[in-house]
Design an enzyme around this catalytic site. Structure first.
Site, mmCIF file in Angstrom:
data_model
loop_
_atom_site.group_PDB
_atom_site.id
_atom_site.type_symbol
_atom_site.label_atom_id
_atom_site.label_comp_id
_atom_site.label_asym_id
_atom_site.label_seq_id
_atom_site.Cartn_x
_atom_site.Cartn_y
_atom_site.Cartn_z
ATOM 1 N N THR A 32 29.799 -4.087 30.376
ATOM 2 C CA THR A 32 31.218 -4.897 29.619
ATOM 3 C C THR A 32 30.086 -5.442 28.433
ATOM 4 O OG1 THR A 32 31.503 -5.654 31.426
ATOM 5 C CG2 THR A 32 31.975 -7.281 30.195
ATOM 6 N N SER A 34 29.627 -6.667 23.898
ATOM 7 C CA SER A 34 30.580 -5.569 22.496
ATOM 8 C C SER A 34 29.735 -4.525 22.219
ATOM 9 C CB SER A 34 30.281 -7.013 21.282
ATOM 10 O OG SER A 34 28.622 -6.909 21.908
ATOM 11 N N THR A 35 28.690 -4.324 22.863
ATOM 12 C CA THR A 35 27.680 -3.141 22.979
ATOM 13 C C THR A 35 28.722 -2.081 23.782
ATOM 14 O OG1 THR A 35 25.870 -4.537 21.972
ATOM 15 C CG2 THR A 35 25.541 -1.875 22.398
ATOM 16 N N GLY A 86 24.744 -2.928 28.037
ATOM 17 C CA GLY A 86 23.926 -3.718 27.514
ATOM 18 C C GLY A 86 23.296 -5.003 28.076
ATOM 19 N N ALA A 87 23.300 -5.979 27.283
ATOM 20 C CA ALA A 87 21.967 -6.328 27.841
ATOM 21 C C ALA A 87 21.704 -7.437 26.533
ATOM 22 C CB ALA A 87 20.508 -6.219 28.118
ATOM 23 N N LYS A 98 20.768 -10.722 31.701
ATOM 24 C CA LYS A 98 22.202 -10.835 31.243
ATOM 25 C C LYS A 98 23.594 -11.503 31.656
ATOM 26 C CE LYS A 98 23.753 -6.381 32.409
ATOM 27 N NZ LYS A 98 24.892 -6.193 31.179
ATOM 28 N N GLU A 107 28.694 -6.906 37.120
ATOM 29 C CA GLU A 107 27.080 -5.618 37.165
ATOM 30 C C GLU A 107 26.898 -5.638 37.905
ATOM 31 O OE1 GLU A 107 27.822 -7.001 31.990
ATOM 32 O OE2 GLU A 107 26.439 -8.117 32.759
HETATM 33 C C1 5RP Z 1 27.861 -9.501 29.886
HETATM 34 C C2 5RP Z 1 26.536 -8.870 29.728
HETATM 35 C C3 5RP Z 1 26.460 -7.898 27.813
HETATM 36 O O1 5RP Z 1 25.870 -6.728 28.385
HETATM 37 C C4 5RP Z 1 25.557 -8.455 27.361
HETATM 38 O O2 5RP Z 1 25.723 -10.042 27.322
HETATM 39 C C5 5RP Z 1 25.199 -8.216 25.654
HETATM 40 O O3 5RP Z 1 26.525 -8.621 24.909
HETATM 41 P P1 5RP Z 1 26.929 -7.742 23.434
HETATM 42 O O4 5RP Z 1 26.286 -6.244 23.916
HETATM 43 O O5 5RP Z 1 27.125 -8.112 22.927
HETATM 44 O O6 5RP Z 1 25.309 -8.066 23.017
HETATM 45 O O7 5RP Z 1 25.593 -9.015 30.053
HETATM 46 O O8 5RP Z 1 28.253 -9.887 30.684
#
Ligand code: 5RP
Length: 224
Positions: A32, A34-35, A86-87, A98, A107
């Site tokens: 989950t 944006s990445t 993502g992280a 995360k 996740e």
């Molecule tokens: C969501 C997460 C996402 O992987 C983490 O917040 C990174 O998000 P983004 O890719 O938007 O920077 O752990 O619960």
């Protein structure tokens, strides 16, 4: 390059990784954020090869459905070859922070079933020590105050994520000010607090492969 271009680059590298390593008809775990959204968008050409995907959030479930990937219940799956996510932060040992998007519990559950966790991140997520990003902790709502006191006793400054409810109907405390030198121990210690559902440290089960997007291209980094 902009941060979105870097996110797109790591997302495309993850699609290439899946094309190389996921068997025909295999089920993919999808994270989950944006990445990961860039990853889902880039996944469309591979969709006929996938047997389906397990989603780590309702938002991801909707996006997968929109591109025509069948979403499978995790209870119908024995194991997943690959989980892509993502992280918010990742260290040299591929332990992660995360939960910035609040999907940490699902996740962590999907990641637990996967043979290979592929983390997609741009270079801004790489840190020496986890903790600059506030640590998200999912909490049963009636336990919020008591969990906050326990987290403060560990040296953190917990703040309720106002107006936010997780897909599981719970609250999130974002814990500021922690310097996390032993993420495996802290992950276990926080999970022992009564009322905590889970916390955003992914250290006991960290990433296996990091696809790190930099100005010079995407580097593959393996768990040491
Ligand atoms: C969501 C997460 C996402 O992987 C983490 O917040 C990174 O998000 P983004 O890719 O938007 O920077 O752990 O619960």
């Amino acid at each position: 390059m902009t941060q979105n271009q870097l996110k797109q680059a790591t997302a495309q590298a993850a699609v290439d990784y899946v094309a190389q390593h996921l068997p025909q008809g295999g089920i993919l775990g999808v994270g989950t954020g944006s990445t990961t959204n860039f990853f889902i968008a880039a996944l469309a050409p591979l969709k006929d090869r996938l047997g389906g995907a397990v989603a780590s959030s309702e938002a991801t479930r909707q996006r997968l459905t929109q591109i025509g990937v069948p979403v499978v219940d995790l209870n119908e799956v024995e194991s997943l070859a690959i989980y892509v996510d993502g992280a918010d932060e990742i260290d040299a040992g591929l332990s992660m922070m995360k939960g910035g998007g609040g999907a940490l519990t699902r996740e962590k559950i999907v990641a637990a079933v996967a043979n290979t966790f592929v983390c997609i991140a741009d270079a801004s997520k790489q840190v020496e020590t986890l903790g600059r990003f506030p640590l998200p902790v999912e909490v049963i709502p009636m336990a919020t105050r008591q969990v906050a006191r326990r987290l403060a006793a560990l040296g953190g400054n917990p703040r309720l994520r106002e107006g936010f409810v997780t897909d599981n109907g719970n609250s999130i405390l974002d814990v500021h000010g922690l310097v996390i030198t032993d993420p495996v121990s802290l992950e276990a210690e926080i999970n022992q607090i009564v009322g905590v559902v889970t916390n955003g440290l992914f250290a006991a089960r960290g990433a296996d492969v990091l696809l790190l997007a930099t100005e010079d291209g995407v580097r593959r980094v393996f768990r040491p």
